[in-house]
Design a protein around this motif. Structure first.
Motif, short mmCIF file in Angstrom:
data_model
loop_
_atom_site.label_atom_id
_atom_site.label_comp_id
_atom_site.label_asym_id
_atom_site.label_seq_id
_atom_site.Cartn_x
_atom_site.Cartn_y
_atom_site.Cartn_z
N THR A 152 0.87 -1.19 0.00
CA THR A 152 0.00 0.00 0.00
C THR A 152 0.90 1.23 0.00
OG1 THR A 152 -0.26 -0.21 2.41
CG2 THR A 152 -2.03 -1.09 1.03
N THR A 153 1.21 1.77 1.18
CA THR A 153 2.12 2.92 1.22
C THR A 153 3.59 2.50 1.26
OG1 THR A 153 1.96 3.01 3.64
CG2 THR A 153 0.45 4.42 2.39
N ASP A 154 3.84 1.21 1.17
CA ASP A 154 5.22 0.71 1.13
C ASP A 154 5.98 1.35 -0.02
OD1 ASP A 154 4.96 -2.41 2.61
OD2 ASP A 154 3.18 -1.30 2.02
N THR A 155 7.26 1.58 0.19
CA THR A 155 8.09 2.14 -0.88
C THR A 155 8.93 1.07 -1.57
OG1 THR A 155 9.93 2.67 0.61
CG2 THR A 155 8.24 4.36 0.30
N PHE A 156 8.98 -0.13 -0.99
CA PHE A 156 9.68 -1.23 -1.65
C PHE A 156 9.06 -2.55 -1.21
CE2 PHE A 156 12.12 -0.48 2.26
CZ PHE A 156 12.25 -1.77 2.78
N PRO A 157 9.12 -3.58 -2.07
CA PRO A 157 8.60 -4.90 -1.68
C PRO A 157 9.52 -5.55 -0.67
CG PRO A 157 9.58 -4.99 -3.87
CD PRO A 157 9.58 -3.55 -3.46
N LYS A 158 8.94 -6.32 0.22
CA LYS A 158 9.71 -6.96 1.29
C LYS A 158 9.69 -8.47 1.07
CE LYS A 158 8.20 -3.06 3.91
NZ LYS A 158 7.72 -2.43 2.64
N LYS A 159 10.87 -9.04 0.92
CA LYS A 159 10.94 -10.48 0.69
C LYS A 159 12.25 -11.02 1.24
CE LYS A 159 13.25 -10.59 -3.81
NZ LYS A 159 13.30 -11.30 -5.10
N VAL A 160 12.28 -12.34 1.46
CA VAL A 160 13.49 -13.00 1.95
C VAL A 160 13.34 -14.49 1.65
CG1 VAL A 160 12.55 -13.32 4.28
CG2 VAL A 160 15.02 -13.32 3.94
N ALA A 161 14.46 -15.16 1.43
CA ALA A 161 14.44 -16.61 1.24
C ALA A 161 15.74 -17.19 1.78
CB ALA A 161 14.27 -16.96 -0.23
N VAL A 162 15.63 -18.33 2.45
CA VAL A 162 16.80 -19.02 2.98
C VAL A 162 16.69 -20.50 2.69
CG1 VAL A 162 17.12 -17.32 4.83
CG2 VAL A 162 15.80 -19.39 5.27
N GLU A 163 17.84 -21.16 2.73
CA GLU A 163 17.92 -22.59 2.47
C GLU A 163 18.68 -23.24 3.61
OE1 GLU A 163 20.74 -24.91 -0.55
OE2 GLU A 163 19.25 -23.66 -1.57
N VAL A 164 18.22 -24.40 4.04
CA VAL A 164 18.89 -25.13 5.11
C VAL A 164 18.79 -26.62 4.82
CG1 VAL A 164 16.79 -25.18 6.54
CG2 VAL A 164 19.02 -25.41 7.62
N GLU A 165 19.83 -27.37 5.17
CA GLU A 165 19.81 -28.83 4.94
C GLU A 165 19.28 -29.54 6.18
OE1 GLU A 165 23.02 -32.34 4.33
OE2 GLU A 165 23.12 -30.71 2.86
N ILE A 166 18.24 -30.34 5.99
CA ILE A 166 17.63 -31.09 7.07
C ILE A 166 17.43 -32.53 6.61
CG2 ILE A 166 15.55 -31.37 8.51
CD1 ILE A 166 15.25 -28.34 8.47
N ASP A 167 17.95 -33.47 7.36
CA ASP A 167 17.83 -34.88 7.01
C ASP A 167 18.36 -35.16 5.60
OD1 ASP A 167 17.00 -37.59 7.30
OD2 ASP A 167 15.11 -37.15 6.28
N GLY A 168 19.43 -34.43 5.22
CA GLY A 168 20.02 -34.63 3.91
C GLY A 168 19.22 -34.02 2.77
N LYS A 169 18.16 -33.31 3.08
CA LYS A 169 17.30 -32.69 2.06
C LYS A 169 17.43 -31.17 2.12
CE LYS A 169 15.33 -36.75 1.23
NZ LYS A 169 15.49 -37.48 -0.04
N LYS A 170 17.31 -30.54 0.97
CA LYS A 170 17.30 -29.08 0.91
C LYS A 170 15.91 -28.57 1.27
CE LYS A 170 17.07 -26.79 -3.00
NZ LYS A 170 17.42 -26.22 -4.32
#
Length: 406
Positions: A152-170
């Motif tokens: 709405t009044t935001d001046t930029f989109p807000k996003k994030v992504a991370v990756e972690v290995e669990i039980d040998g899976k991404k």
């Protein structure tokens, strides 16, 4: 944990779309987040006693089911304080998405953000969903368009992504959020959506969400106003195929670290985009008797309009900080308290053991002119600590909110 260039569509099996429904004049204002399979869903909602229609409906749906496959979101209109018609319109949004995607009942949630007290142009919204749902895709661009469409009044989109290995899976965790004003602890006008392909028990994810929210979104404040619409929804579709996390073992804590990072990153991005804000303020409280006391002290400081105004004016008025601590009505001994302000390796001690110190006003001004400033408070009462995040209060904040409907 690895920070990656990704978005809401990066975890396996998630797709999204952002498109135009003419709720707003020009910018995209509708979005859909979709999972290829029903996903475990946990959520937290506004603590404002006045709750918008989408919040009311979502809360009822999540009493009946733990599985959600899609979320439909509009910006530009909060669908709040709109009575029976608002509830009907929110349900129409849900039903339209359910029908075009061929989903079962109670598999769709709805969120809205924007102006309060105005009915949705529901026919435009319905038609737009029917025309644009086929645009749903899993590319980074699809995720970015969704992040932009909820603003709405935001001046930029807000996003994030991370990756972690669990039980040998991404395993991937990604999130988007909107929020700029009407932000206050207990979640302010803030929408946040987190997707992950992890396989984790519903009860553990629900417990983790509440803990993570307390340390992130509930520790921020732009203006002291808590919205009618704030919503945080997490979808976990298990498509990473790791062994299900059912106990607080090593895999749980690896996931927790990444999950907390996503939520804290989104919360900080909201503060950095505070309406009219020029400074990002971090309040660190140490030496409190209890964790709850530390939280209350930190939140009180970053929520104080007088503290915010002092930082906008670049005035080292530590008296306002002490005053804000007193707003909590929690007993503490002033003669044990110390305050300094900091940016990087520059630290100015303003008060020590309850007594003011002579300090170099020019050096203090150098710190206060910075975009990011820390307020460090030592209470000397105990061992507990907490951190809260806020921003200054500027002329532009008043300008933006004086003409919000226009």
């Amino acid at each position: 944990m690895k920070i990656i260039n990704g978005g809401i569509t990066t975890p396996k099996g998630f797709k999204a779309a952002g498109f135009f429904a003419a709720i707003r004049k020009k910018k995209n204002d509708m979005s859909i987040i979709y999972s290829d399979v029903p996903a475990d869903c946990v959520a937290v909602f506004t603590k404002n006693t006045v709750k918008a229609a989408p919040v009311q409906i979502d809360m009822e749906i999540l009493k009946r089911t733990k599985l959600i496959q899609a979320i439909v979101i509009n910006s530009g209109n909060a669908n709040a304080c709109t009575g029976k018609k608002g509830l009907e319109d929110a349900q129409t949004m849900i039903d339209t998405v359910k029908n075009v995607l061929g989903l079962e009942k109670d598999r769709v949630l709805v969120s809205s953000t924007g102006v309060i007290g105005v009915n949705l142009p529901i026919e435009k919204i319905k038609r737009s969903i029917e025309e644009n749902y086929k645009e749903i895709g899993d590319s980074l661009l699809h995720g970015d368009m969704t992040a932009e469409a909820i603003m709405t009044t935001d001046t930029f989109p807000k996003k994030v992504a991370v990756e972690v290995e669990i039980d040998g899976k991404k395993v991937v965790i990604a999130g988007i959020a909107k929020g700029s004003g009407m932000i206050h602890p207990n979640m302010g006008t803030m929408l946040a959506f987190v997707t992950t392909d992890v396989n984790i028990s519903h009860d553990l994810l629900d417990e983790l969400l509440k803990q993570s929210t307390d340390d992130s979104y509930n520790m921020i404040s732009v203006d002291g106003d808590t919205s009618t619409n704030d919503t945080l929804i997490v979808l976990a579709n298990k498509m990473a195929e790791n062994k299900e996390i059912t106990t607080k073992d090593e895999d749980y804590y690896k996931f927790k670290e990444a999950f907390d990072y996503v939520n804290l990153s989104l919360a900080k991005q909201i503060i950095k985009d505070g309406e009219g804000a020029g400074k990002f303020i971090e309040a660190n409280v140490k030496g409190a008797k209890t964790k709850d006391d530390a939280r209350e002290f930190a939140k009180s400081v970053i929520s104080s309009s007088l503290v915010k105004a002092a930082f906008f004016g670049e005035d080292a008025n530590w008296g306002r900080i002490i005053c804000a601590l007193g707003y909590t009505e929690i007993d503490f001994q002033l003669e044990k308290s110390s305050i300094n302000i900091q940016n990087g390796d520059k630290t100015i001690v303003l008060m020590k053991d309850g007594m003011p110190l002579d300090f170099d006003e020019e050096k203090a001004l150098e710190v206060l002119k910075m975009d990011e400033i820390k307020i460090n408070i030592e209470l000397g009462e105990g061992t507990e600590s907490a951190t809260a995040w806020g921003c200054d209060l500027s002329y532009d904040y008043v300008k933006i909110n004086a003409s919000y409907r226009s």
